[in-house]
Design an enzyme around this catalytic site. Structure first.
Site, PDB file in Angstrom:
ATOM      1  NE  ARG A  53      21.679  46.281  60.005  1.00  0.00           N
ATOM      2  CZ  ARG A  53      20.622  46.869  59.434  1.00  0.00           C
ATOM      3  NH1 ARG A  53      20.409  48.175  59.501  1.00  0.00           N
ATOM      4  NH2 ARG A  53      19.748  46.142  58.765  1.00  0.00           N
ATOM      5  N   GLY A  54      23.015  46.418  56.350  1.00  0.00           N
ATOM      6  CA  GLY A  54      21.912  46.404  55.382  1.00  0.00           C
ATOM      7  C   GLY A  54      22.527  46.296  53.992  1.00  0.00           C
ATOM      8  CB  ALA A  55      21.897  43.945  51.208  1.00  0.00           C
ATOM      9  NE  ARG A  90      27.905  41.656  57.712  1.00  0.00           N
ATOM     10  CZ  ARG A  90      26.636  41.900  58.069  1.00  0.00           C
ATOM     11  NH1 ARG A  90      26.091  43.080  57.832  1.00  0.00           N
ATOM     12  NH2 ARG A  90      25.908  40.966  58.633  1.00  0.00           N
ATOM     13  CG  ASP A 236      21.268  40.482  53.597  1.00  0.00           C
ATOM     14  OD1 ASP A 236      20.229  40.286  54.244  1.00  0.00           O
ATOM     15  OD2 ASP A 236      22.052  41.415  53.850  1.00  0.00           O
ATOM     16  CG  ASN A 246      16.454  38.989  54.799  1.00  0.00           C
ATOM     17  OD1 ASN A 246      17.185  39.955  54.537  1.00  0.00           O
ATOM     18  ND2 ASN A 246      15.427  39.098  55.601  1.00  0.00           N
ATOM     19  CE  LYS A 247      20.601  39.917  60.177  1.00  0.00           C
ATOM     20  NZ  LYS A 247      22.041  39.587  60.280  1.00  0.00           N
TER      21      LYS A 247
HETATM   22  O1  MRU Z   1      23.345  41.814  59.306  1.00  0.00           O
HETATM   23  P1  MRU Z   1      22.583  42.950  58.702  1.00  0.00           P
HETATM   24  O2  MRU Z   1      21.953  43.849  59.716  1.00  0.00           O
HETATM   25  O3  MRU Z   1      23.387  43.699  57.676  1.00  0.00           O
HETATM   26  O4  MRU Z   1      21.417  42.230  57.938  1.00  0.00           O
HETATM   27  C1  MRU Z   1      20.516  42.998  57.184  1.00  0.00           C
HETATM   28  C2  MRU Z   1      19.401  42.217  56.649  1.00  0.00           C
HETATM   29  O5  MRU Z   1      19.369  41.011  56.707  1.00  0.00           O
HETATM   30  C3  MRU Z   1      18.352  42.966  55.925  1.00  0.00           C
HETATM   31  O6  MRU Z   1      17.142  42.294  56.048  1.00  0.00           O
HETATM   32  C4  MRU Z   1      18.790  43.008  54.474  1.00  0.00           C
HETATM   33  O7  MRU Z   1      20.006  43.650  54.306  1.00  0.00           O
HETATM   34  C5  MRU Z   1      17.816  43.534  53.539  1.00  0.00           C
HETATM   35  S1  MRU Z   1      17.223  45.138  53.794  1.00  0.00           S
HETATM   36  C6  MRU Z   1      18.154  46.243  53.122  1.00  0.00           C
END
Ligand code: MRU
Length: 350
Positions: A53-55, A90, A236, A246-247
């Site tokens: 996970r993480g963009a 995703r 993201d 973002n999250k």
């Molecule tokens: O759902 P996730 O855990 O993939 O969400 C991740 C985030 O929202 C991070 O803040 C985002 O990817 C930026 S950090 C690399």
């Protein structure tokens, strides 16, 4: 609770012997479990389940996913199928589609010399290397910007588990800490999947950075009471006008930071900027399984938090308008007050 003694820097992904080996983030912080991913479908499933996970990290993984598909079936039909499966895993983080398209383009343009799979793998490795370098560069730009902020709040997980190298926002925090500037990091737990509690706290502890964990609903009040000097988060997808997906919960932090008059800083590589997306209104927000809201991961299982059968809704991201973003920190430099013009200048002719 089991405490696992992890040592050394976290490296969430590696590609070796034609296998993508990924640290299973659904098992952290309780266990260090490595997943061998041999096909594009394995990679898409790991991304969908948030094992990866993480963009930026899902972009890198998806790039390798295209190469894995071509290693077993080097045909145009398989390339098309694998790209669709990976892109469907995703929707919000643009890095995923960006990396898949980039690797697919490199493979399609390769002809027989070099073969499709080799060209794809070279491109996936190039993306991985670029993201590693971007993490270091943005950490240094961000530390320059936030040099006088000793107490920081961050959301979700933006460290080495979310992007190659040291991550995005957490890379800035780590760089500030290395410069002796960090007194305290307040991490939000980031419900429903607890990326803050499970992953950010795990990374901050490994880095030896002083930190406290809060529930998401404590953030605004603490910001209003002057508990932190700045808020820094990842992203993201950044639209062409600077709106930031973002999250979920990020927008509330930005509003609270604005009301309190402290900087709200977004950090991410330029691969997270989507110049084809005019504004946040066009960003697709992933809606995940409502069951994630009704329970929480715990060691060895899951705790149920609400009566069985409760209706719930689970948007995984939200959009923060550019007007609330004090600065966007990228590997190419810092954009203060992101706007269409400032972002176009940052990206240059494409
Ligand atoms: O759902 P996730 O855990 O993939 O969400 C991740 C985030 O929202 C991070 O803040 C985002 O990817 C930026 S950090 C690399």
């Amino acid at each position: 609770m089991t405490t696992v003694a992890f040592a050394g820097p976290v490296v969430a992904l590696r590609f070796e012997d034609d296998v993508l080996v990924a640290l299973d983030q659904t098992a952290l912080p309780w266990a260090e479990r490595w997943l061998p991913l041999r096909t594009a479908d394995d990679v898409a499933d790991a991304i969908l389940r948030l094992a990866i996970r993480g963009a930026p990290l899902i972009g890198v993984a998806a790039g390798y996913g295209v190469a894995l598909a071509l290693l077993t079936d080097p045909t145009a039909a398989e390339l098309e199928r694998a790209c669709a499966v990976l892109k469907g895993s995703r929707p919000t983080a643009v890095n995923l589609a960006w990396a898949v398209d980039r690797v697919a383009r490199a493979a399609s343009g390769a002809g027989d010399h070099p073969p499709l799979a080799a060209a794809a793998l070279d491109e996936a490795r190039a993306i991985h290397a670029e993201e590693l370098a971007a993490s270091d560069a943005l950490a240094s730009h961000g530390a320059g910007l936030l040099g006088s902020s000793r107490r920081l709040m961050t959301h979700c997980n933006t460290g080495a588990l979310a992007a190659p190298g040291r991550g995005t926002a957490l890379a800035v925090v780590a760089e500030l800490a290395a410069r002796g500037r960090v007194e305290l990091v307040i991490a939000t737990e980031s419900r429903p999947l607890l990326q803050g509690a499970r992953l950010t706290v795990y990374e901050l502890a490994r880095l030896g950075i002083p930190h406290e964990l809060i529930v998401d609903s404590a953030a605004a009040g603490l910001i209003a009471r002057g508990a932190v000097d700045a808020v820094i988060v990842g992203c993201d997808r950044v639209a062409a006008n600077g709106d930031v997906a973002n999250k979920v919960g990020t927008y509330g932090l930005a509003l609270a930071a604005r009301a309190a008059g402290i900087p709200f800083v977004v950090a991410g590589p330029t691969s997270t900027i989507d110049p084809a997306c005019p504004s946040g209104a066009q960003i697709e927000i992933e809606e995940r399984d409502p069951a994630e809201v009704l329970g929480a991961a715990s060691e060895g299982g899951r705790a149920e938090l609400a009566p069985a059968g409760t209706r719930s809704r689970n948007p995984a991201f939200d959009v923060t308008p550019a007007a609330l973003v004090s600065a966007l920190v990228t590997e190419r430099g810092v954009v203060r007050g992101p706007s269409v013009d400032a972002i176009a200048t940052l990206l240059g002719p494409r």
